[in-house]
Design a protein around this motif. Structure first.
Motif, short mmCIF file in Angstrom:
data_model
loop_
_atom_site.label_atom_id
_atom_site.label_comp_id
_atom_site.label_asym_id
_atom_site.label_seq_id
_atom_site.Cartn_x
_atom_site.Cartn_y
_atom_site.Cartn_z
N GLY A 85 2.12 -1.59 -5.03
CA GLY A 85 1.00 -1.26 -4.17
C GLY A 85 1.23 0.07 -3.45
N ASP A 109 -5.66 -1.34 1.78
CA ASP A 109 -6.38 -1.80 0.58
C ASP A 109 -5.45 -2.54 -0.38
N GLU A 110 -4.19 -2.15 -0.38
CA GLU A 110 -3.21 -2.79 -1.27
C GLU A 110 -2.60 -4.04 -0.63
N GLU A 122 4.84 -5.34 -3.76
CA GLU A 122 4.50 -4.48 -2.63
C GLU A 122 4.79 -3.02 -2.96
N ARG A 130 0.69 2.88 -5.99
CA ARG A 130 -0.74 3.09 -6.27
C ARG A 130 -1.39 3.87 -5.12
N ALA A 131 -1.05 3.48 -3.89
CA ALA A 131 -1.60 4.18 -2.72
C ALA A 131 -1.11 5.63 -2.68
N TYR A 154 -5.37 3.33 2.39
CA TYR A 154 -4.95 2.94 1.04
C TYR A 154 -3.87 1.86 1.07
#
Length: 322
Positions: free
Chosen positions: A226, A53-54, A223, A229-230, A50
């Motif tokens: 991100g 992915d970010e 960052e 979100r992860a 994850y």
């Protein structure tokens, strides 16, 4: 024509090399965490890709003894730290950081346990009880005593250096009872420990949080979004795939998978994070809990001045992700 074509090829090669260099030299976010089950979705976010992915890199450390790493965090060696809120209220006296995420509320994942020979809390009188000094462990013990008409002077306090030290002292029967949390509780219960008192009886006292240095918040917000979100994606994965999530985490930490479980933890999702960052009159609000813990720490001289809870909390990342 050939010279022009050759020149264009060189430009393309140069640009490609620059792109490759930028990707390989992404500056990692450096995070440390206490060894607490509710902070372990970070492992899932890493192992399940994850973070990748970010488009971010994360270097993380889990520790059984947060004292040294906490001082390094306060000095700027880490971008973020997963700690319970009460620890941050103590550290805020020395470090320039903000609380940007509530990870979980402890329902029963933090507890005071004893061996079966102590059959009730009343029988704790005159016994040796261990906890980390000055933190929520001590507050939990005091709360247990007060709720059962006992005083702190009715027990013999034992201060533990770190969680592993506490486990060792308990298993060697050098103490009669101890305050710890998951995954340590599962290990102690395997050895016969029973729960005397847990965090259900002190709602709001134990809240998991992520603190981020103000400099990182100012300079690396994309960052961090991100990362968040992860994080939420990893929490969701764990809820839907508990067995596989436990296996992944246990393998990473080299511990039995049954010592990694969500029993007693209530994760805070994105929506409830937004609520937690608001003024409130119950334990779901960081302001309410912060004031309660603040007052205790100040009265016991663990902090030399009360924290400004509003100044400690930064809602910008959660607001932008809603």
């Amino acid at each position: 024509m050939n010279r022009t074509f050759y020149f264009l090829c060189l430009v393309c090669i140069f640009l490609c090399s620059c792109v490759h260099k930028d990707k390989s030299e992404i500056k990692p976010l450096k995070i440390f965490s206490t060894y607490r089950t509710a902070f372990m979705p970070m492992i899932l976010a890493d192992k399940l890709g994850y973070f990748k992915d970010e488009g971010i890199k994360v270097e993380y450390v889990f520790t059984h003894n947060s004292s040294n790493l906490l001082m390094e965090f306060e000095a700027g060696a880490y971008d973020g730290a997963f700690l319970v809120f009460s620890s941050l209220l103590t550290s805020r006296q020395y470090g320039d950081f903000k609380v940007a995420l509530a990870t979980d509320f402890s329902a029963s994942a933090d507890a005071i346990v004893s061996f079966p020979n102590i059959k009730s809390i009343k029988e704790i009188k005159g016994k040796k009880v261990a906890s980390v000094s000055g933190g929520y462990g001590e507050m939990s013990v005091v709360s247990m005593l007060h709720q059962n008409n006992l005083r702190p002077t009715d027990i013999s306090w034992v201060q533990i250096g770190d969680e592993n030290d506490g486990v060792k002292q308990f298993l060697e029967k050098k103490v009669d009872a101890i305050h710890l949390w998951e995954p340590y509780l599962t290990k102690l219960k395997k050895a016969g420990a029973k729960t005397l008192f847990d965090s259900q009886s002190v709602p709001g006292l134990v809240i998991g949080t992520l603190a981020i240095r103000k400099k990182t918040l100012d300079e690396r917000k994309n960052e961090l979004k991100g990362f968040f979100r992860a994080w939420f994606k990893a929490v969701d994965y764990w809820k839907k795939n508990p067995d596989e999530a436990q296996r992944i985490i246990a393998q990473r930490l080299n511990i039995p998978s049954d010592e990694v479980n969500l029993k007693g933890f209530e994760f805070v999702d994105l929506r409830d994070n937004a609520k937690a960052m608001l003024l409130g009159s119950d334990y779901t609000s960081l302001f309410y809990c912060g004031d309660m813990i603040n007052n205790y720490l100040y009265e016991k001289n663990f902090i030399h001045k009360k924290n400004d809870i509003a100044e400690m909390i930064d809602t910008s990342l959660i607001d932008e992700l809603k």
